[in-house]
Design a protein around this motif. Structure first.
Motif, PDB file in Angstrom:
ATOM      1  N   THR A 123       2.507  -0.407  -3.542  1.00 54.88           N
ATOM      2  CA  THR A 123       1.117  -0.798  -3.288  1.00 54.88           C
ATOM      3  C   THR A 123       0.595  -0.155  -2.010  1.00 54.88           C
ATOM      4  O   THR A 123      -0.510   0.383  -1.995  1.00 54.88           O
ATOM      5  CB  THR A 123       0.998  -2.333  -3.195  1.00 54.88           C
ATOM      6  N   ARG A 124       1.396  -0.180  -0.945  1.00 57.16           N
ATOM      7  CA  ARG A 124       0.967   0.447   0.318  1.00 57.16           C
ATOM      8  C   ARG A 124       0.848   1.960   0.184  1.00 57.16           C
ATOM      9  O   ARG A 124      -0.056   2.558   0.757  1.00 57.16           O
ATOM     10  CB  ARG A 124       1.926   0.106   1.449  1.00 57.16           C
ATOM     11  N   ARG A 125       1.768   2.580  -0.536  1.00 56.17           N
ATOM     12  CA  ARG A 125       1.678   4.039  -0.739  1.00 56.17           C
ATOM     13  C   ARG A 125       0.396   4.402  -1.484  1.00 56.17           C
ATOM     14  O   ARG A 125      -0.290   5.357  -1.128  1.00 56.17           O
ATOM     15  CB  ARG A 125       2.909   4.560  -1.475  1.00 56.17           C
ATOM     16  N   ARG A 126       0.072   3.640  -2.537  1.00 54.20           N
ATOM     17  CA  ARG A 126      -1.168   3.907  -3.293  1.00 54.20           C
ATOM     18  C   ARG A 126      -2.394   3.710  -2.407  1.00 54.20           C
ATOM     19  O   ARG A 126      -3.321   4.530  -2.421  1.00 54.20           O
ATOM     20  CB  ARG A 126      -1.266   2.984  -4.506  1.00 54.20           C
ATOM     21  N   LYS A 127      -2.396   2.633  -1.633  1.00 53.19           N
ATOM     22  CA  LYS A 127      -3.542   2.360  -0.755  1.00 53.19           C
ATOM     23  C   LYS A 127      -3.686   3.476   0.288  1.00 53.19           C
ATOM     24  O   LYS A 127      -4.791   3.953   0.550  1.00 53.19           O
ATOM     25  CB  LYS A 127      -3.373   1.005  -0.070  1.00 53.19           C
TER      26      LYS A 127
END
Length: 143
Positions: free
Chosen positions: A39-43
């Motif tokens: 999720t953090r990588r996508r954000k």
């Protein structure tokens, strides 16, 4: 994180006029981007694609171990001063950086917060463009 790589990137940020995408990506790699949850990588990628460099740097700060948070941002005579808090309540320290570009000041304070040993205060003279405008100044120290 390798301290010498962080120091080298901090020195590069010192010499830039404005923050560029490759500086943020280099910081992400130093802070273990591949270890972030999906999720953090996508954000982070979405912020970078939107050219939201400041928001991407703030996400890196929040994702760091231990997490960092901006304690204060101010503008003094056209230079942004950012203080970044690092650590937990019992073991907290603050790193401060100054730069003419807001996102670069925040990134520089994030990098400064990563030094294991306090960095000595240092100030570089303003460099002037041919149009008379200041291109950059950066100051880093731990408190």
């Amino acid at each position: 994180m390798h301290q010498e790589n962080i120091a080298a990137l901090a020195d590069r940020v010192t010499d830039i006029r404005i923050l560029r995408e490759h500086h943020v990506w280099a910081t992400a790699e130093l802070f273990g981007f591949d270890d972030f949850d999906a999720t953090r990588r996508r954000k982070f990628r979405a912020l970078m694609e939107a050219d939201a460099l400041l928001d991407a740097v703030l996400l890196l700060a929040a994702s760091a171990k231990p997490s960092r948070s901006v304690e204060n941002i101010s503008n003094k005579r056209g230079h942004w001063v950012c203080s970044m808090r690092c650590g937990t309540a019992g073991n907290r320290r603050t790193a401060t950086a100054e730069h003419s570009d807001l996102a670069a000041a925040v990134l520089a304070s994030l990098l400064a917060s990563s030094f294991q040993q306090p960095a000595p205060a240092r100030r570089r003279p303003l460099s002037h463009q041919h149009d008379g405008s200041s291109s950059h100044e950066h100051h880093r120290h731990d408190q």
